[in-house]
Design a protein around this motif. Structure first.
Motif, PDB file in Angstrom:
ATOM      1  N   ALA A  90      52.185 107.637  74.626  1.00 35.53           N
ATOM      2  CA  ALA A  90      52.048 107.746  73.173  1.00 35.53           C
ATOM      3  C   ALA A  90      51.306 106.569  72.555  1.00 35.53           C
ATOM      4  O   ALA A  90      50.579 106.733  71.561  1.00 35.53           O
ATOM      5  CB  ALA A  90      53.435 107.884  72.539  1.00 35.53           C
ATOM      6  N   ASP A  91      51.458 105.361  73.096  1.00 32.57           N
ATOM      7  CA  ASP A  91      50.867 104.170  72.488  1.00 32.57           C
ATOM      8  C   ASP A  91      49.498 103.802  73.069  1.00 32.57           C
ATOM      9  O   ASP A  91      48.897 102.809  72.654  1.00 32.57           O
ATOM     10  CB  ASP A  91      51.815 102.979  72.653  1.00 32.57           C
ATOM     11  N   TYR A  92      49.024 104.602  74.021  1.00 35.97           N
ATOM     12  CA  TYR A  92      47.724 104.313  74.615  1.00 35.97           C
ATOM     13  C   TYR A  92      46.607 104.693  73.644  1.00 35.97           C
ATOM     14  O   TYR A  92      46.693 105.703  72.942  1.00 35.97           O
ATOM     15  CB  TYR A  92      47.551 105.089  75.930  1.00 35.97           C
ATOM     16  N   GLN A  93      45.570 103.874  73.598  1.00 36.03           N
ATOM     17  CA  GLN A  93      44.403 104.136  72.755  1.00 36.03           C
ATOM     18  C   GLN A  93      43.169 104.078  73.644  1.00 36.03           C
ATOM     19  O   GLN A  93      42.572 103.023  73.839  1.00 36.03           O
ATOM     20  CB  GLN A  93      44.319 103.112  71.618  1.00 36.03           C
ATOM     21  N   TRP A  94      42.800 105.212  74.187  1.00 32.88           N
ATOM     22  CA  TRP A  94      41.740 105.264  75.190  1.00 32.88           C
ATOM     23  C   TRP A  94      40.363 105.015  74.584  1.00 32.88           C
ATOM     24  O   TRP A  94      40.052 105.486  73.488  1.00 32.88           O
ATOM     25  CB  TRP A  94      41.762 106.618  75.888  1.00 32.88           C
ATOM     26  N   GLU A  95      39.551 104.286  75.327  1.00 32.14           N
ATOM     27  CA  GLU A  95      38.172 104.040  74.938  1.00 32.14           C
ATOM     28  C   GLU A  95      37.366 103.758  76.203  1.00 32.14           C
ATOM     29  O   GLU A  95      37.844 103.064  77.109  1.00 32.14           O
ATOM     30  CB  GLU A  95      38.086 102.857  73.970  1.00 32.14           C
ATOM     31  N   PHE A  96      36.157 104.300  76.258  1.00 36.14           N
ATOM     32  CA  PHE A  96      35.339 104.190  77.468  1.00 36.14           C
ATOM     33  C   PHE A  96      33.933 103.742  77.073  1.00 36.14           C
ATOM     34  O   PHE A  96      33.243 104.452  76.349  1.00 36.14           O
ATOM     35  CB  PHE A  96      35.283 105.542  78.192  1.00 36.14           C
ATOM     36  N   TRP A 108      36.541  97.707  84.677  1.00 37.66           N
ATOM     37  CA  TRP A 108      37.918  97.271  84.505  1.00 37.66           C
ATOM     38  C   TRP A 108      38.551  98.024  83.336  1.00 37.66           C
ATOM     39  O   TRP A 108      37.863  98.690  82.566  1.00 37.66           O
ATOM     40  CB  TRP A 108      38.011  95.757  84.276  1.00 37.66           C
ATOM     41  N   CYS A 109      39.868  97.909  83.241  1.00 40.55           N
ATOM     42  CA  CYS A 109      40.609  98.595  82.175  1.00 40.55           C
ATOM     43  C   CYS A 109      41.650  97.649  81.601  1.00 40.55           C
ATOM     44  O   CYS A 109      42.469  97.093  82.334  1.00 40.55           O
ATOM     45  CB  CYS A 109      41.290  99.855  82.722  1.00 40.55           C
ATOM     46  N   MET A 110      41.601  97.460  80.295  1.00 39.62           N
ATOM     47  CA  MET A 110      42.598  96.663  79.604  1.00 39.62           C
ATOM     48  C   MET A 110      43.922  97.429  79.535  1.00 39.62           C
ATOM     49  O   MET A 110      43.935  98.673  79.523  1.00 39.62           O
ATOM     50  CB  MET A 110      42.143  96.369  78.173  1.00 39.62           C
ATOM     51  N   PRO A 111      45.054  96.737  79.467  1.00 40.51           N
ATOM     52  CA  PRO A 111      46.322  97.413  79.211  1.00 40.51           C
ATOM     53  C   PRO A 111      46.230  98.287  77.969  1.00 40.51           C
ATOM     54  O   PRO A 111      45.691  97.864  76.947  1.00 40.51           O
ATOM     55  CB  PRO A 111      47.303  96.238  78.999  1.00 40.51           C
ATOM     56  N   GLY A 112      46.697  99.509  78.070  1.00 38.55           N
ATOM     57  CA  GLY A 112      46.657 100.409  76.926  1.00 38.55           C
ATOM     58  C   GLY A 112      45.494 101.369  76.923  1.00 38.55           C
ATOM     59  O   GLY A 112      45.380 102.202  76.032  1.00 38.55           O
ATOM     60  N   GLU A 138      40.406 103.120  87.456  1.00 40.96           N
ATOM     61  CA  GLU A 138      40.677 102.259  86.301  1.00 40.96           C
ATOM     62  C   GLU A 138      41.760 102.852  85.403  1.00 40.96           C
ATOM     63  O   GLU A 138      42.630 102.136  84.904  1.00 40.96           O
ATOM     64  CB  GLU A 138      39.392 102.015  85.506  1.00 40.96           C
ATOM     65  N   ILE A 139      41.718 104.155  85.205  1.00 40.26           N
ATOM     66  CA  ILE A 139      42.771 104.803  84.405  1.00 40.26           C
ATOM     67  C   ILE A 139      44.121 104.663  85.106  1.00 40.26           C
ATOM     68  O   ILE A 139      45.157 104.472  84.459  1.00 40.26           O
ATOM     69  CB  ILE A 139      42.407 106.281  84.156  1.00 40.26           C
ATOM     70  N   ALA A 140      44.101 104.710  86.431  1.00 43.97           N
ATOM     71  CA  ALA A 140      45.342 104.527  87.189  1.00 43.97           C
ATOM     72  C   ALA A 140      45.937 103.143  86.948  1.00 43.97           C
ATOM     73  O   ALA A 140      47.159 102.986  86.845  1.00 43.97           O
ATOM     74  CB  ALA A 140      45.085 104.744  88.678  1.00 43.97           C
ATOM     75  N   HIS A 141      45.083 102.116  86.864  1.00 42.30           N
ATOM     76  CA  HIS A 141      45.585 100.778  86.537  1.00 42.30           C
ATOM     77  C   HIS A 141      46.341 100.800  85.210  1.00 42.30           C
ATOM     78  O   HIS A 141      47.402 100.177  85.078  1.00 42.30           O
ATOM     79  CB  HIS A 141      44.416  99.790  86.427  1.00 42.30           C
ATOM     80  N   ALA A 142      45.791 101.517  84.229  1.00 40.26           N
ATOM     81  CA  ALA A 142      46.427 101.569  82.915  1.00 40.26           C
ATOM     82  C   ALA A 142      47.729 102.362  82.960  1.00 40.26           C
ATOM     83  O   ALA A 142      48.747 101.931  82.406  1.00 40.26           O
ATOM     84  CB  ALA A 142      45.470 102.191  81.894  1.00 40.26           C
ATOM     85  N   ILE A 143      47.702 103.515  83.607  1.00 40.28           N
ATOM     86  CA  ILE A 143      48.894 104.364  83.667  1.00 40.28           C
ATOM     87  C   ILE A 143      50.020 103.660  84.414  1.00 40.28           C
ATOM     88  O   ILE A 143      51.193 103.742  84.031  1.00 40.28           O
ATOM     89  CB  ILE A 143      48.566 105.707  84.365  1.00 40.28           C
ATOM     90  N   ALA A 144      49.672 102.954  85.489  1.00 42.74           N
ATOM     91  CA  ALA A 144      50.679 102.258  86.299  1.00 42.74           C
ATOM     92  C   ALA A 144      51.123 100.945  85.658  1.00 42.74           C
ATOM     93  O   ALA A 144      51.989 100.252  86.193  1.00 42.74           O
ATOM     94  CB  ALA A 144      50.122 101.986  87.691  1.00 42.74           C
ATOM     95  N   ASN A 145      50.544 100.613  84.529  1.00 43.45           N
ATOM     96  CA  ASN A 145      50.895  99.388  83.803  1.00 43.45           C
ATOM     97  C   ASN A 145      50.732  98.144  84.666  1.00 43.45           C
ATOM     98  O   ASN A 145      51.530  97.203  84.586  1.00 43.45           O
ATOM     99  CB  ASN A 145      52.326  99.473  83.251  1.00 43.45           C
ATOM    100  N   HIS A 146      49.699  98.143  85.481  1.00 43.59           N
ATOM    101  CA  HIS A 146      49.424  96.973  86.308  1.00 43.59           C
ATOM    102  C   HIS A 146      49.115  95.749  85.450  1.00 43.59           C
ATOM    103  O   HIS A 146      49.438  94.622  85.839  1.00 43.59           O
ATOM    104  CB  HIS A 146      48.252  97.259  87.242  1.00 43.59           C
ATOM    105  N   GLY A 147      48.485  95.971  84.294  1.00 50.10           N
ATOM    106  CA  GLY A 147      48.185  94.858  83.406  1.00 50.10           C
ATOM    107  C   GLY A 147      49.452  94.165  82.947  1.00 50.10           C
ATOM    108  O   GLY A 147      49.560  92.937  82.993  1.00 50.10           O
ATOM    109  N   ARG A 148      50.431  94.941  82.510  1.00 51.80           N
ATOM    110  CA  ARG A 148      51.702  94.347  82.063  1.00 51.80           C
ATOM    111  C   ARG A 148      52.379  93.606  83.201  1.00 51.80           C
ATOM    112  O   ARG A 148      52.945  92.519  83.010  1.00 51.80           O
ATOM    113  CB  ARG A 148      52.620  95.443  81.530  1.00 51.80           C
TER     114      ARG A 148
END
Length: 271
Positions: A90-96, A108-112, A138-148
């Motif tokens: 719900a809180d993700y704001q996708w941009e490519f 790379w992909c930023m958190p969110g 890269e989307i997998a990094h975001a979904i898996a919350n690797h950044g957090r």
């Protein structure tokens, strides 16, 4: 000694409480800081990168990056909705976006959900399927919350026991998160202390990314071919795996092939 042992037990218990699970993997991950705190800082950092970079627009490659990203994003959102977990994103704001930098072979992909491709990786992607391999990863990094997870680990290492204040306040207190940790959470920076940890993230993103591109109707069998091209492009100059933040090309290719049967199930279902 008893007081030290008691404190150690309390700290371990707190850290265990502050763990979450990676979707579709069920691996436990450290989560000292909430997405509510990380995402706004991540989005701000992404905007700064855009201001300091040349964003490519109006070209076939730029449109391809946005098209593939949106297609995989929607497929993943549909999957989570079907699993009754729609609120997870719900809180993700996708941009490519595609950034002009022909000498940098990276994405790379930023958190969110803020994704950046560099033009230097596009010749290796070669076509839309190749872009889908990288985008899924890269989307997998975001979904898996690797950044957090990276930021949590970096924060704990940098501030030591002050991280406990973050735990106890639910991420609303304590010192601010340095921008370098945000970039590290995007995989855009690295340090020797987290090399093995990052390899774990990369392998997990390879696996989930393979599934995500398949869900979107992209043939996952292209993934090993992409990494074969990446290996050829490196000219044998990649560092040994034990001092690299990424698995070796051979390891990645072998792991992708091992996960291919499940990916093909998602691909067939998408059609």
């Amino acid at each position: 000694m008893r007081k030290f042992a008691s404190l150690t037990f309390i700290l371990i218990a707190i850290f265990l409480i502050q763990c979450s699970s990676v979707p579709m993997s069920d691996r436990s991950q450290l989560s000292l800081i909430s997405n509510d705190k990380i995402f706004p800082m991540s989005f701000e950092q992404y905007e700064q990168v855009k201001r300091e970079s040349k964003i490519v627009t109006g070209t076939d490659e730029a449109r391809m990056v946005k098209r593939v990203g949106t297609r995989i994003q929607r497929a993943v959102e549909q999957y989570f909705n079907d699993q009754g977990q729609g609120n997870y994103l719900a809180d993700y704001q996708w941009e490519f976006n595609l950034i002009k930098n022909d000498s940098t072979v990276n994405a790379w992909c930023m958190p969110g959900g803020k994704v950046a491709f560099y033009t230097g990786i596009m010749p290796i992607c070669k076509d839309e399927l190749g872009v889908a391999v990288v985008m899924g990863h890269e989307i997998a990094h975001a979904i898996a919350n690797h950044g957090r997870e990276r930021i949590s680990q970096g924060y704990a290492a940098q501030f030591g026991l002050s991280a406990v204040s973050i735990i106890l306040t639910g991420g609303s207190g304590g010192p601010s998160i340095p921008a370098e940790l945000i970039m590290q959470g995007a995989g855009a920076a690295t340090s020797l202390g987290i090399l093995a940890f990052s390899r774990k993230h990369e392998s997990e993103a390879d696996k989930l990314g393979l599934y995500f591109m398949a869900m979107a109707g992209y043939n996952p069998q292209e993934a090993p071919k992409f990494w074969e091209r990446m290996s050829a492009n490196s000219g044998g100059e990649a560092p040994p795996e034990f001092v690299s933040t990424h698995p070796s090309h051979d390891t990645r290719i072998a792991d992708l092939k091992a996960n291919m049967p499940k990916a093909m199930e998602y691909y067939k279902a998408s059609n």
